[in-house]
Design a protein around this motif. Structure first.
Motif, short mmCIF file in Angstrom:
data_model
loop_
_atom_site.label_atom_id
_atom_site.label_comp_id
_atom_site.label_asym_id
_atom_site.label_seq_id
_atom_site.Cartn_x
_atom_site.Cartn_y
_atom_site.Cartn_z
N VAL A 206 0.84 -1.21 0.00
CA VAL A 206 0.00 0.00 0.00
C VAL A 206 0.87 1.25 0.00
O VAL A 206 0.62 2.20 -0.75
N TRP A 207 1.89 1.26 0.84
CA TRP A 207 2.81 2.41 0.93
C TRP A 207 3.49 2.66 -0.42
O TRP A 207 3.61 3.82 -0.86
N LEU A 208 3.92 1.61 -1.10
CA LEU A 208 4.54 1.76 -2.42
C LEU A 208 3.58 2.38 -3.41
O LEU A 208 3.94 3.29 -4.17
N ARG A 209 2.34 1.89 -3.44
CA ARG A 209 1.35 2.42 -4.37
C ARG A 209 1.05 3.89 -4.09
O ARG A 209 0.79 4.66 -5.02
N GLN A 210 1.10 4.28 -2.85
CA GLN A 210 0.88 5.69 -2.50
C GLN A 210 2.04 6.56 -2.95
O GLN A 210 1.90 7.78 -3.07
N ALA A 293 -8.91 2.07 7.40
CA ALA A 293 -7.99 1.76 6.31
C ALA A 293 -6.55 1.97 6.78
O ALA A 293 -6.29 2.58 7.81
N TYR A 294 -5.61 1.46 6.00
CA TYR A 294 -4.21 1.73 6.28
C TYR A 294 -3.95 3.24 6.11
O TYR A 294 -4.72 3.92 5.42
N PRO A 295 -2.89 3.77 6.70
CA PRO A 295 -2.62 5.20 6.57
C PRO A 295 -2.41 5.62 5.12
O PRO A 295 -2.18 4.80 4.23
N GLY A 296 -2.47 6.93 4.89
CA GLY A 296 -2.25 7.47 3.56
C GLY A 296 -3.50 7.46 2.70
O GLY A 296 -4.60 7.19 3.18
N ASP A 297 -3.33 7.75 1.43
CA ASP A 297 -4.44 7.83 0.48
C ASP A 297 -5.09 6.46 0.33
O ASP A 297 -4.45 5.50 -0.13
#
Length: 426
Positions: A206-210, A293-297
């Motif tokens: 998820v962090w990578l996609r953000q 949801a997970y943090p970020g967008d």
């Protein structure tokens, strides 16, 4: 053992060992009573077995010429057995699979391409979220039908936070805001603020996609060594700031067993899980839990198939098997029987009907999160390639080296990147 090594070993074993599921393949000799017998293999517990059998009995009541030979077992050992069966060309007509292995079986031509059935409407997925059914496509072929929807979920201890008058985490907060929140909530509750998810592939994904990247691009990595270093450094900073538990506790939480999750053991205020695990996690603690949801967008998250049903390419009863898949996904009575056992129903119309009958608070929270995010989901990534299970193992190994301080974030990142690259391209 990695999936490729496992499969090679089991192919040899299949030639000499008696199969527990003898006769699983589509043997046209079939049944002496003139009925077509479909074999069906899945993993799960007794509750899933009971519900699945009820749904299949309903199908037989409407299609008396079809009967089923069902076999199920716990998750552990399931893919060993499936590998043995496919290596011996004796696979079930219908079998359950997940995104960790779908590409492996599809690229080995074990799974039937469902695309022609989708295009002819024999398999109706018009009520599925597009990103959900597309998450079953491997090399342009639909390798499995999504039996339920899932997504990443950050589960938190609502009871402890409210007792300490602390703000609850919320969807949309940045990673830095989550860590800052954990720094404050930890001392207030006397429990470390958040589990460290640096060993968790779905959190890193998820962090990578953000950050404009991805986990994979075909059978290549879609990120750099420097990306991994940044990820590890983010969580080293969190550990140094005492926003997380100590490395030994993080190691415990890195186990996938529900009972080892830090939000269950009370050793952190959060755990990083799949949202549909929320009810099982809740059963293991007396405290009330919440999920966001997970943090970020949140658009970096996607409608993940909690699991698929695939059809064996060598089945002699493909049309009948397709009709069963269509029935299980789209028949109102069947979907009502199956409920949320395999995730939220893929058919959005029937999902709403099932959701309206749910009374369990934890499942209601999981459904509410999915309902909130379904409008924000980004496009689904490709199904992970062969070697994905090794990548997950290597990420944990490298992340734990950084967590215990036996490697710097840069060293751990290099260790993981090289091992992951070899796993997916080898």
């Amino acid at each position: 053992m990695t999936a490729p090594r496992m499969l090679r070993g089991l192919m040899a074993a299949a030639l000499v060992l008696p199969l527990a599921l003898a006769g699983c393949g589509g043997d046209d000799s079939g049944s002496k009573d003139g009925k077509t017998e479909l074999t069906f293999f899945w993993w799960g517990g007794e509750a899933r077995a009971k519900l699945t059998q009820q749904a299949l009995d309903l199908y037989t009541s409407k299609h008396p010429d079809i009967k089923f030979k069902t076999t199920w077992q716990a998750n552990q050992g399931y893919f060993d057995k499936l590998a043995t069966l496919t290596a011996g060309s004796d696979a079930p007509d219908i079998f359950q699979i997940d995104d960790n292995y779908l590409a492996e079986y599809a690229t080995r031509n074990v799974t039937e391409d469902l695309t022609p059935y989708k295009d002819s409407a024999k398999l109706d997925i018009t009520k599925f979220p597009e990103s959900l059914w597309k998450y079953g496509v491997v090399d342009g072929k639909l390798a499995g039908m999504a039996m339920g929807e899932n997504t990443q979920g950050l589960v938190f201890n609502k009871t402890k936070l409210e007792a300490a008058k602390q703000e609850l985490p919320k969807t949309g907060m940045s990673w830095e805001e989550l860590i800052a929140w954990a720094q404050k909530a930890g001392p207030a509750t006397k429990i470390p603020g958040t589990m460290d998810p640096s060993a968790d592939y779905k959190a890193m994904w998820v962090w990578l996609r953000q950050n404009g990247k991805d986990l994979y691009n075909g059978n290549q990595l879609a990120f750099t060594k420097e990306d991994v270093q940044k990820w590890f450094e983010l969580w080293k900073g969190a550990r140094d700031a005492k926003a997380t538990p100590t490395a030994d506790v993080i190691h415990e939480g890195n186990e996938t067993d529900i009972t080892k999750q830090t939000v269950v053991t009370g050793k952190a205020l959060t755990s990083w899980v799949w949202a549909n695990q929320m009810p099982d996690i809740q059963k293991n603690t007396k405290d009330e839990l919440g999920v966001v949801a997970y943090p970020g967008d949140p658009s970096a998250q996607w409608a993940r198939a909690s699991m698929y049903l695939s059809i064996y390419r060598g089945s002699k009863h493909k049309d009948a098997a397709i009709d069963v898949l269509n029935f299980l996904a789209n028949d109102p009575e069947a979907v009502k029987i199956l409920g949320t056992d395999r995730g939220l129903p893929s058919n959005l119309d029937l999902r709403a009907q099932v959701a309206a009958t749910v009374t369990d608070p934890a499942m209601k929270a999981s459904i509410a999160l999915e309902d909130e995010l379904v409008k924000k989901f980004g496009p689904s990534p490709a199904v992970p390639p062969k070697g994905h299970s090794t990548v997950k193992t290597e990420l944990r190994k490298a992340a734990e080296a950084a967590q215990f301080g036996t490697a710097t974030p840069a060293q751990a990142a290099e260790q993981f990147f090289n091992a992951a690259k070899a796993a997916v391209s080898g």
